[in-house]
Design an enzyme around this catalytic site. Structure first.
Site, PDB file in Angstrom:
ATOM      1  N   SER A  41       0.610  -1.346   0.011  1.00  0.00           N
ATOM      2  CA  SER A  41      -0.011   0.018   0.093  1.00  0.00           C
ATOM      3  C   SER A  41       0.947   1.317  -0.099  1.00  0.00           C
ATOM      4  CB  SER A  41      -0.937  -0.018   1.105  1.00  0.00           C
ATOM      5  OG  SER A  41      -0.427  -0.205   2.390  1.00  0.00           O
ATOM      6  N   THR A  84      -1.139   3.223   4.750  1.00  0.00           N
ATOM      7  CA  THR A  84      -0.407   4.357   4.492  1.00  0.00           C
ATOM      8  C   THR A  84       0.674   4.727   5.505  1.00  0.00           C
ATOM      9  OG1 THR A  84      -2.401   5.269   3.414  1.00  0.00           O
ATOM     10  CG2 THR A  84      -0.919   6.780   4.472  1.00  0.00           C
ATOM     11  N   THR A 131       1.427   7.007   0.092  1.00  0.00           N
ATOM     12  CA  THR A 131       0.465   5.838  -0.020  1.00  0.00           C
ATOM     13  C   THR A 131       0.313   5.721  -1.368  1.00  0.00           C
ATOM     14  OG1 THR A 131      -1.804   4.926   0.677  1.00  0.00           O
ATOM     15  CG2 THR A 131      -1.668   7.247   0.199  1.00  0.00           C
ATOM     16  N   THR A 136      -4.440   7.982   8.911  1.00  0.00           N
ATOM     17  CA  THR A 136      -4.665   6.665   7.695  1.00  0.00           C
ATOM     18  C   THR A 136      -5.836   6.061   7.997  1.00  0.00           C
ATOM     19  OG1 THR A 136      -3.464   4.461   7.571  1.00  0.00           O
ATOM     20  CG2 THR A 136      -3.888   5.155   9.647  1.00  0.00           C
ATOM     21  N   GLY A 137      -6.287   5.322   6.949  1.00  0.00           N
ATOM     22  CA  GLY A 137      -7.306   4.913   7.129  1.00  0.00           C
ATOM     23  C   GLY A 137      -8.448   5.328   5.757  1.00  0.00           C
ATOM     24  N   ARG A 188      -8.998   8.669  -8.404  1.00  0.00           N
ATOM     25  CA  ARG A 188      -9.381   8.875  -6.880  1.00  0.00           C
ATOM     26  C   ARG A 188      -8.229   9.443  -6.085  1.00  0.00           C
ATOM     27  NH1 ARG A 188      -7.762   7.041  -1.553  1.00  0.00           N
ATOM     28  NH2 ARG A 188      -9.430   7.209  -0.223  1.00  0.00           N
TER      29      ARG A 188
HETATM   30  N1  ASP Z   1      -5.594   7.036   3.751  1.00  0.00           N
HETATM   31  C1  ASP Z   1      -5.483   6.588   2.500  1.00  0.00           C
HETATM   32  C2  ASP Z   1      -6.228   6.803   1.579  1.00  0.00           C
HETATM   33  O1  ASP Z   1      -7.541   7.016   1.890  1.00  0.00           O
HETATM   34  C3  ASP Z   1      -5.487   4.972   2.775  1.00  0.00           C
HETATM   35  C4  ASP Z   1      -4.647   4.494   3.706  1.00  0.00           C
HETATM   36  O2  ASP Z   1      -4.496   4.802   4.722  1.00  0.00           O
HETATM   37  O3  ASP Z   1      -4.337   3.170   3.751  1.00  0.00           O
HETATM   38  O4  ASP Z   1      -5.979   6.854   0.211  1.00  0.00           O
END
Ligand code: ASP
Length: 331
Positions: free
Chosen positions: A88, A190, A208, A241-242, A218
């Site tokens: 990722s 991330t 990320t 993150t998330g 996106r």
């Molecule tokens: N925050 C990141 C995103 O939405 C994804 C992740 O944290 O893995 O692109």
């Protein structure tokens, strides 16, 4: 004396602080367990989202060798960006639904300068390109092809970022082509990192490949100032993150820094930012993960997430630790 210098000095000397010493302690309440935990702050410090020990270790090494927090952030992120096994970040990241690996990254320094790339293909070290955007252009964000061309003009090599393992995973996903932002922590890796160097200066970085199998084009929170990352050298920093859409809608990292400015500890500020997401009308929080980490000027740290499974990796007092999150919702 400028206000910024005055505050900086007051925060380091007026409080009787010295680099490398314990600077304060406070008590915070862990909502889920109702236990109290002692939080102490020392500088220098490096923290990272998830279990990114190799990246935080590198950042710590840079700082121990007298490097700036900015150099520490870039060098630390580069370790994971080059790690093809991490799916990722950087090379080997999982692609979008069309099979293209697109990277988002940003970096922010002690002076409030910021650089980012969004939706960039074919260049492994997105974090270094983001730094070049910050330092060598009059702009803040470069996107897509423009970011890639800029990187090449700065000497970065074009590479195929789609490894065999990520291609295989994408092909498997295509059998059903179902896009659901799921809680699966493997899908959210991330790297967000924050550091305070020996001079007491704060920087941060976030890199990320975004959500796996996202729609083409996106862009998540990670490269967006105030959402995936925010630094104020007088106050502290935060990174996320998330599920980026939720972080973007609440401008989470800026919110955390502003809450710390108002007197909240990093832990309290992270909890409040998560609460904003969970308490939104019609929040679908059971189906996604968001995690924040934060540090204040004194080197106190905090982190919090919607669900358990999130961890923060930290180097402080020369010790490396990885702490599993407390969580807001018992899931
Ligand atoms: N925050 C990141 C995103 O939405 C994804 C992740 O944290 O893995 O692109």
């Amino acid at each position: 004396m400028k206000r910024r210098n005055f505050i900086k000095r007051a925060s380091l000397t007026g409080l009787g602080l010295a680099v490398g010493t314990t600077v304060s302690s406070c008590l915070t309440e862990d909502r889920s367990t109702k236990k109290t935990a002692s939080v102490t702050g020392t500088i220098p410090v490096v923290i990272g989202t998830w279990d990114v020990k190799n990246s935080t270790a590198k950042a710590w090494e840079v700082i121990q060798n007298g490097g700036s927090s900015l150099d520490a952030m870039e060098q630390g992120c580069r370790i994971e960006e080059a790690n093809e096994k991490g799916q990722s970040v950087g090379k080997g990241g999982l692609p979008d639904r069309d099979g293209k690996v697109t990277l988002d990254a940003c970096i922010m320094n002690k002076d409030g300068d910021y650089g980012a790339v969004v939706c960039m293909q074919n260049i492994t070290h997105a974090i270094s390109v983001a730094r070049k955007v910050m330092e060598d252009t009059p702009h803040v964000i470069l996107a897509g092809k423009g970011a890639e061309e800029f990187a090449v003009s700065k000497g970065f090599k074009r590479e195929n970022l789609l490894t065999e393992a990520s291609k295989k995973a994408w092909k498997k996903w295509k059998e059903k082509s179902e896009y659901k932002p799921i809680i699966n922590i493997e899908n959210h890796d991330t790297i967000g990192m924050l550091a305070i160097d020996k001079k007491g200066d704060i920087s941060g970085a976030c890199t990320t490949s975004g959500l796996a199998y996202k729609m083409a084009g996106r862009v998540g929170d990670s490269p967006i100032i105030g959402s995936g990352l925010f630094i104020d050298n007088e106050i502290g920093g935060a990174t996320a993150t998330g599920l980026g859409e939720e972080v973007l809608k609440t401008v989470g990292s800026f919110l955390i820094v502003e809450l710390m400015r108002q007197g909240k500890s990093p832990q309290e500020a992270c909890e409040e930012a998560i609460k904003r997401i969970v308490d939104k009308p019609n929040s679908n929080f059971k189906n996604f993960q968001v995690g924040y980490i934060a540090v204040n000027k004194k080197g106190e740290t905090g982190f919090y997430s919607v669900h358990k499974g999130f961890t923060m990796t930290k180097y402080q007092d020369g010790k490396n630790s990885s702490t599993p999150s407390t969580h807001y919702i018992n899931s």
